[in-house]
Design a protein around this motif. Structure first.
Motif, short mmCIF file in Angstrom:
data_model
loop_
_atom_site.label_atom_id
_atom_site.label_comp_id
_atom_site.label_asym_id
_atom_site.label_seq_id
_atom_site.Cartn_x
_atom_site.Cartn_y
_atom_site.Cartn_z
N LEU A 286 43.90 50.44 -10.64
CA LEU A 286 44.00 50.99 -9.29
C LEU A 286 45.25 50.47 -8.59
O LEU A 286 46.01 51.25 -7.99
N THR B 174 45.49 55.62 -11.02
CA THR B 174 44.60 55.30 -9.89
C THR B 174 43.22 55.91 -10.09
O THR B 174 42.20 55.26 -9.84
N ILE C 197 48.61 52.79 -7.67
CA ILE C 197 49.04 52.99 -6.29
C ILE C 197 50.48 52.53 -6.10
O ILE C 197 51.30 53.22 -5.47
#
Length: 744
Positions: free
Chosen positions: A275, A29, A279
């Motif tokens: 990202l 992330t 997550i």
């Protein structure tokens, strides 16, 4: 299967892998966030010619070209004042007038304060009389100075107001030249403005404007009509109808910007992917950790580990401090990684340090989450905190003894002393709050909180007292209505507690009196039962011998007549005795009740069918009106049938011949109501309550066949089933109403 699932679900190696995935997810992330400057470009149109990025490249040049071509046109146009905005000039003039008045007010205030200090004059400067000026030459001198300064201000602002348009033109000329210089410095962007076929502004020497711009890798031909095209990058609604603007990129600039754009798109998409993956991986791994926390393959139940011996709030403070330190480090140095704009740090070393901070912060966060989850699963979150332990210790060791001592003194004090104490505390706290309102900012806040708190507390105690009084009043009302149990909640106020105890003692005495009365009534009913039993035994013998006489051949002419009379009277006596026996059992409550769901409509129809012979013989016309074909009640079918049969039989005995009898049902709240109405054959000059007494008949001559027990039996049988029975008399109209609870 469950053992194998448990073995793998709570495995230490699987938990360790989940922790590693959490850390890896956070690092992934973080790597995606380093591409944040490219996110906006990454989600744009992949076609560079349709991208917002290209619009931003051309937009500044386009705005400057429009401003020069449409607002200024040329230097002579500016100098002529054509470009001036009248509203803007008026606004500037109004602002100068306001500034002038402000300066004059400042001068007046200054000299007024000097005169007030030196001459004790508080009058307005313009109201000073000549006699005052003659007496004090110093005042005259100050007034002259004031007048001189005001005139200076008046002249200064008069000049500024007269030069508004000239200054405005100078500003426009400076802006015009600045924008021309900016356009001349632009590299790789070509523009041309054509007004009515004439080129008015350009940075190219090519006479074939259209051909030149069409030869560029990307160009736009903008007109007023182009503003209607939703794909157009630029707003053209303010274009003159005869004007066209050409704007485009050179091949070299296009190739350079295209390369940068493609690179930025790749970087942006890469960052978004990393990202999202980071997550998702972090959340999945964390969800498993939360699920498996406290579980083990070796033991059942929710288990704690040595680190759980640390108080939860202490751990939260320490671990939260570490996490905040890691986050602060990321905010402090993360920008250098994201924007790559530092020449003071080694980027490789800084990247490693930030990865360590992210990993360490993630591990610390997982430690706290697992500690919290284990306590949460064991329902020990509050009890495992140092704050709770300290509160319990203080409460049990000090406040509890202090509270009990104060409560004992308070309860044993007279009522007047307690009232004085309560109102004294309220007055003192209110006074302290009012005093604090006149102190500093913190004091005002504390005083306001103190006043709000004491008044909220006062309202709470008043409402508590009203509630206690209401509970006691409701208990007294229940006693008045005949209830033998008050159930008044325990009261904290001594006077109310004493009053509630007195009312409860009254209820107990009433309950004892009622029990004695009920016992007496039961004994009376038992007496009737015994008498009935004693009458029934010889009656059985009479009936037996009458049967024998009927079977014998008697020679007397009247023997058969006498036998019939004996038989009729014997049966009458039997019926009377059975009614009396049933009335005794019903009133004493000794009849067994077996409640069940019964369709009362079907029961009434069945009763009318079984008594159809008697109904036809009576000449009465029975009319029914049921609110529904199916009304379920909770009652004993045998006893409820006896009630219905008694009411129908009562109508057959006492209703006026050839009249109508109405049977109606209705659904009211949680009950079913059955009513039977008829016109009496006898004058009903008797109260309804008296008519329901035993051995009471509607005909005062007692010539009818009734025993006077039917209504009494019906009422008793209805009441032991949880219902109610009542009758109403209106002239000769007789109405009996039975209310039975509905089936749930």
């Amino acid at each position: 299967m469950d053992i194998k699932l448990k073995k793998y679900s709570y495995s230490v190696w699987l938990k360790a892998l989940a922790v590693i995935v959490c850390v890896a997810g956070m690092l992934t992330t973080a790597y995606g966030i380093t591409k944040a400057p490219y996110f906006d470009i990454g989600i744009q149109n992949k076609d560079f010619k349709k991208s917002i990025y290209l619009r931003d490249i051309l937009n500044e040049t386009y705005i400057q070209v429009c401003d020069i071509s449409f607002n200024y046109i040329n230097e002579d146009n500016i100098k002529s004042g054509t470009c001036l905005d009248k509203n803007d000039i008026n606004d500037r003039k109004e602002q100068l007038l306001k500034d002038k008045q402000t300066e004059i007010n400042r001068i007046n205030d200054y000299y007024r304060s000097i005169l007030a200090d030196s001459s004790n004059l508080n009058d307005d400067l313009d109201d000073i009389t000549e006699s005052q000026l003659k007496k004090n030459t110093e005042i005259q001198k100050l007034l002259d100075e004031r007048k001189s300064e005001i005139e200076k201000i008046e002249n200064e602002y008069k000049t500024k107001i007269s030069n508004i348009e000239t200054d405005y033109i100078k500003e426009q000329l400076a802006d015009y030249h600045m924008k021309l210089d900016s356009l001349n410095k632009i590299k790789g962007i070509y523009y041309t403005v054509v007004n009515n076929g004439t080129v008015t502004l350009t940075n190219t020497n090519n006479s074939n404007v259209t051909g030149f711009f069409n030869s560029l890798p990307v160009s736009f031909q903008l007109t007023q009509q182009a503003g209607n095209n939703i794909d157009t990058f630029f707003y053209t609604g303010n274009f003159p109808s005869d004007t066209t603007i050409f704007i485009g990129l050179s091949q070299e600039r296009y190739d350079s910007e295209l390369s940068v754009y493609n690179h930025n798109v790749r970087e942006g998409l890469t960052g978004i992917r990393f990202l999202g993956i980071g997550i998702v991986a972090f959340l999945i791994a964390l969800s498993y950790i939360i699920y498996a926390t406290g579980r083990s393959t070796r033991k059942d139940g929710l288990l704690l580990i040595p680190i759980d011996d640390i108080y939860l709030d202490v751990a939260m403070v320490v671990l939260a401090g570490i996490i905040i330190l890691c986050i602060a480090t990321l905010f402090q140095y993360g920008g250098y990684i994201i924007f790559k704009n530092s020449s003071y740090y080694n980027m490789n070393i800084l990247t490693v340090l930030l990865c360590i901070a992210i990993s360490f912060g993630t591990l610390v966060g997982i430690v706290f989450v697992t500690m919290f989850v284990r306590r949460l699963k064991r329902h020990e979150v509050i009890k495992s905190t140092l704050t709770y332990k300290a509160f319990i210790w203080i409460k049990d060791s000090f406040f509890k003894r202090l509270y009990e001592k104060m409560l004992s003194v308070y309860d044993n004090s007279p009522a007047a002393i307690r009232l004085i104490l309560i109102f004294g505390i309220y007055a003192v706290v209110t006074l302290v709050g009012v005093v604090l309102l006149f102190t500093g900012s913190f004091g005002i806040l504390f005083g306001l909180a103190l006043m709000v708190g004491i008044n909220v507390t006062a309202v709470y105690f008043v409402l508590t007292a009203f509630k206690a009084l209401k509970d006691i009043t409701e208990g007294a009302k229940r006693i008045r209505s005949g209830e033998q149990s008050t159930n008044i909640p325990p009261q904290k106020i001594p006077e109310f507690r004493e009053l509630s105890e007195i009312i409860e003692s009254i209820a107990d005495g009433l309950k004892h009196a009622v029990s004695s009365r009920v016992k007496a009534e039961r004994m009376k009913a038992e007496l009737i039962t015994n008498v009935s039993h004693d009458l029934k035994t010889p009656l059985t013998s009479i009936i037996t011998y009458v049967d024998l006489l009927k079977n014998e051949e008697l020679t007397s002419q009247n023997s058969q007549k006498y036998l019939d009379i004996i038989d009729k009277k014997s049966q009458r006596l039997k019926t009377l005795t059975e009614d009396l026996f049933e009335a005794a059992k019903a009133s004493s409550g000794s009849i067994a009740v077996n409640p069940e769901e019964i369709n009362i409509v079907s029961l009434i129809n069945q009763g009318l069918g079984e008594l159809s012979d008697k109904i036809q013989a009576s000449g009465l016309n029975f009319r029914t009106n049921f609110s529904s074909d199916k009304l379920l009640v909770m009652a004993d079918g045998r006893l409820l049938w006896r009630v219905i049969e008694n009411l129908i039989s009562n109508a057959l005995k006492y209703a006026m011949p050839n009249s109508r009898v109405y049977i109606e049902t209705s659904d009211v709240n949680d009950n079913v109501v059955v009513s039977i109405k008829n016109i009496s054959a006898y004058e009903l000059n008797i109260p309804p309550d008296e008519l329901m007494e035993r051995f009471k008949r509607g005909d005062s001559s007692r010539n009818s066949e009734g025993s006077g027990l039917g209504l009494s039996i019906a009422r008793s049988l209805t009441e032991i089933q949880g219902g109610s029975f009542s009758i109403n008399i209106d002239g000769d109209l007789f109405k009996a109403t039975v209310v039975i609870p509905k089936a749930k």
